[in-house]
Design a protein around this motif. Structure first.
Motif, mmCIF file in Angstrom:
data_model
loop_
_atom_site.group_PDB
_atom_site.id
_atom_site.type_symbol
_atom_site.label_atom_id
_atom_site.label_comp_id
_atom_site.label_asym_id
_atom_site.label_seq_id
_atom_site.Cartn_x
_atom_site.Cartn_y
_atom_site.Cartn_z
ATOM 1 N N MET A 88 42.730 39.080 42.800
ATOM 2 C CA MET A 88 42.942 37.874 42.034
ATOM 3 C C MET A 88 42.448 38.065 40.606
ATOM 4 O O MET A 88 41.400 38.648 40.389
ATOM 5 N N LYS A 89 43.231 37.584 39.676
ATOM 6 C CA LYS A 89 42.859 37.587 38.266
ATOM 7 C C LYS A 89 42.796 36.137 37.810
ATOM 8 O O LYS A 89 43.735 35.616 37.225
ATOM 9 N N ILE A 90 41.676 35.479 38.101
ATOM 10 C CA ILE A 90 41.502 34.075 37.742
ATOM 11 C C ILE A 90 41.084 33.984 36.274
ATOM 12 O O ILE A 90 40.161 34.667 35.838
ATOM 13 N N ILE A 91 41.774 33.141 35.541
ATOM 14 C CA ILE A 91 41.448 32.905 34.137
ATOM 15 C C ILE A 91 41.365 31.395 33.928
ATOM 16 O O ILE A 91 42.193 30.653 34.439
ATOM 17 N N CYS A 92 40.327 30.948 33.220
ATOM 18 C CA CYS A 92 40.059 29.527 33.038
ATOM 19 C C CYS A 92 39.954 29.190 31.553
ATOM 20 O O CYS A 92 39.717 30.073 30.731
ATOM 21 N N ILE A 93 40.079 27.901 31.248
ATOM 22 C CA ILE A 93 39.776 27.464 29.894
ATOM 23 C C ILE A 93 38.310 27.809 29.644
ATOM 24 O O ILE A 93 37.453 27.556 30.486
ATOM 25 N N GLY A 94 38.033 28.436 28.535
ATOM 26 C CA GLY A 94 36.684 28.898 28.217
ATOM 27 C C GLY A 94 36.467 30.370 28.491
ATOM 28 O O GLY A 94 35.464 30.936 28.054
ATOM 29 N N SER A 95 37.409 31.011 29.205
ATOM 30 C CA SER A 95 37.288 32.461 29.452
ATOM 31 C C SER A 95 37.490 33.224 28.153
ATOM 32 O O SER A 95 38.344 32.868 27.335
ATOM 33 N N LYS A 96 36.721 34.269 27.968
ATOM 34 C CA LYS A 96 36.901 35.155 26.821
ATOM 35 C C LYS A 96 37.803 36.291 27.277
ATOM 36 O O LYS A 96 37.614 36.851 28.366
ATOM 37 N N GLY A 134 50.843 35.634 29.541
ATOM 38 C CA GLY A 134 49.911 36.248 30.478
ATOM 39 C C GLY A 134 49.933 37.764 30.470
ATOM 40 O O GLY A 134 48.896 38.409 30.593
ATOM 41 N N TYR A 135 51.100 38.359 30.297
ATOM 42 C CA TYR A 135 51.183 39.818 30.336
ATOM 43 C C TYR A 135 50.556 40.464 29.098
ATOM 44 O O TYR A 135 50.321 41.669 29.081
ATOM 45 N N GLN A 136 50.247 39.671 28.061
ATOM 46 C CA GLN A 136 49.611 40.210 26.870
ATOM 47 C C GLN A 136 48.083 40.282 27.020
ATOM 48 O O GLN A 136 47.408 40.899 26.208
ATOM 49 N N ILE A 137 47.535 39.670 28.085
ATOM 50 C CA ILE A 137 46.104 39.719 28.347
ATOM 51 C C ILE A 137 45.769 41.094 28.911
ATOM 52 O O ILE A 137 46.303 41.512 29.932
ATOM 53 N N ALA A 138 44.855 41.814 28.246
ATOM 54 C CA ALA A 138 44.454 43.142 28.708
ATOM 55 C C ALA A 138 43.232 43.075 29.609
ATOM 56 O O ALA A 138 43.164 43.785 30.620
ATOM 57 N N HIS A 139 42.248 42.240 29.257
ATOM 58 C CA HIS A 139 41.000 42.127 30.023
ATOM 59 C C HIS A 139 40.500 40.690 29.999
ATOM 60 O O HIS A 139 40.588 40.028 28.968
ATOM 61 N N ILE A 140 39.954 40.259 31.119
ATOM 62 C CA ILE A 140 39.237 38.997 31.183
ATOM 63 C C ILE A 140 37.771 39.372 31.101
ATOM 64 O O ILE A 140 37.239 40.038 32.004
ATOM 65 N N LEU A 141 37.088 39.001 30.024
ATOM 66 C CA LEU A 141 35.725 39.462 29.783
ATOM 67 C C LEU A 141 34.695 38.648 30.541
ATOM 68 O O LEU A 141 33.626 39.161 30.872
ATOM 69 N N ASN A 142 34.958 37.377 30.798
ATOM 70 C CA ASN A 142 34.102 36.547 31.645
ATOM 71 C C ASN A 142 34.981 35.530 32.347
ATOM 72 O O ASN A 142 36.044 35.202 31.879
ATOM 73 N N LYS A 143 34.522 35.052 33.479
ATOM 74 C CA LYS A 143 35.362 34.156 34.282
ATOM 75 C C LYS A 143 34.732 32.788 34.420
ATOM 76 O O LYS A 143 33.624 32.574 34.171
ATOM 77 N N CYS A 198 44.204 29.415 36.264
ATOM 78 C CA CYS A 198 45.329 29.952 37.027
ATOM 79 C C CYS A 198 45.008 31.368 37.471
ATOM 80 O O CYS A 198 44.096 32.017 36.961
ATOM 81 N N ASP A 199 45.761 31.831 38.438
ATOM 82 C CA ASP A 199 45.657 33.193 38.948
ATOM 83 C C ASP A 199 46.845 33.969 38.384
ATOM 84 O O ASP A 199 47.992 33.674 38.710
ATOM 85 N N LEU A 200 46.568 34.941 37.526
ATOM 86 C CA LEU A 200 47.643 35.710 36.896
ATOM 87 C C LEU A 200 48.440 36.524 37.912
ATOM 88 O O LEU A 200 49.568 36.910 37.632
ATOM 89 N N ASP A 201 47.867 36.783 39.082
ATOM 90 C CA ASP A 201 48.610 37.495 40.124
ATOM 91 C C ASP A 201 49.669 36.597 40.773
ATOM 92 O O ASP A 201 50.635 37.083 41.331
ATOM 93 N N LYS A 202 49.495 35.282 40.716
ATOM 94 C CA LYS A 202 50.433 34.343 41.353
ATOM 95 C C LYS A 202 51.450 33.753 40.387
ATOM 96 O O LYS A 202 52.501 33.286 40.803
ATOM 97 N N HIS A 203 51.117 33.711 39.106
ATOM 98 C CA HIS A 203 51.997 33.088 38.116
ATOM 99 C C HIS A 203 52.389 34.126 37.074
ATOM 100 O O HIS A 203 51.526 34.716 36.422
ATOM 101 N N ASN A 204 53.683 34.338 36.892
ATOM 102 C CA ASN A 204 54.122 35.362 35.948
ATOM 103 C C ASN A 204 54.528 34.792 34.598
ATOM 104 O O ASN A 204 54.690 35.530 33.644
ATOM 105 N N GLN A 205 54.682 33.497 34.477
ATOM 106 C CA GLN A 205 55.072 32.891 33.200
ATOM 107 C C GLN A 205 53.987 31.896 32.796
ATOM 108 O O GLN A 205 54.055 30.712 33.114
ATOM 109 N N VAL A 206 52.962 32.406 32.095
ATOM 110 C CA VAL A 206 51.827 31.592 31.668
ATOM 111 C C VAL A 206 51.643 31.786 30.167
ATOM 112 O O VAL A 206 51.776 32.892 29.658
ATOM 113 N N VAL A 207 51.339 30.693 29.462
ATOM 114 C CA VAL A 207 51.069 30.753 28.025
ATOM 115 C C VAL A 207 49.637 30.295 27.787
ATOM 116 O O VAL A 207 49.191 29.293 28.359
#
Length: 73
Positions: free
Chosen positions: A1-9, A64-73, A44-53
């Motif tokens: 899972m690649k969970i990304i939230c508002i506030g994630s760096k 979403g595909y332009q995100i290289a790393h999630i530095l904190n969750k 959202c989970d980037l593994d489940k959603h392929n069209q995220v802005v």
């Protein structure tokens, strides 16, 4: 899972550039294929959603595909 939230760096790449930029996620929208606007969510989970802005703290936005790393969750 690649969970990304508002506030994630995140590290991301602008269109056609190789250099990574770092910013904080300020908005997330799950969109229909080929669109930029959709349903606002807090996470959202980037593994489940392929069209995220993502709206970013540096004034840019990216898909979403332009995100290289999630530095904190």
């Amino acid at each position: 899972m690649k969970i990304i939230c508002i506030g994630s760096k995140v590290d991301y790449r602008l269109w056609g550039q190789k250099q990574l930029r770092t910013a904080t996620v300020e908005g997330i929208e799950i969109c229909k294929e080929g669109t930029k606007y959709g349903r606002s969510v807090n996470r959202c989970d980037l593994d489940k959603h392929n069209q995220v802005v993502f709206d970013l703290s540096d004034g840019h936005w990216c898909y979403g595909y332009q995100i290289a790393h999630i530095l904190n969750k």
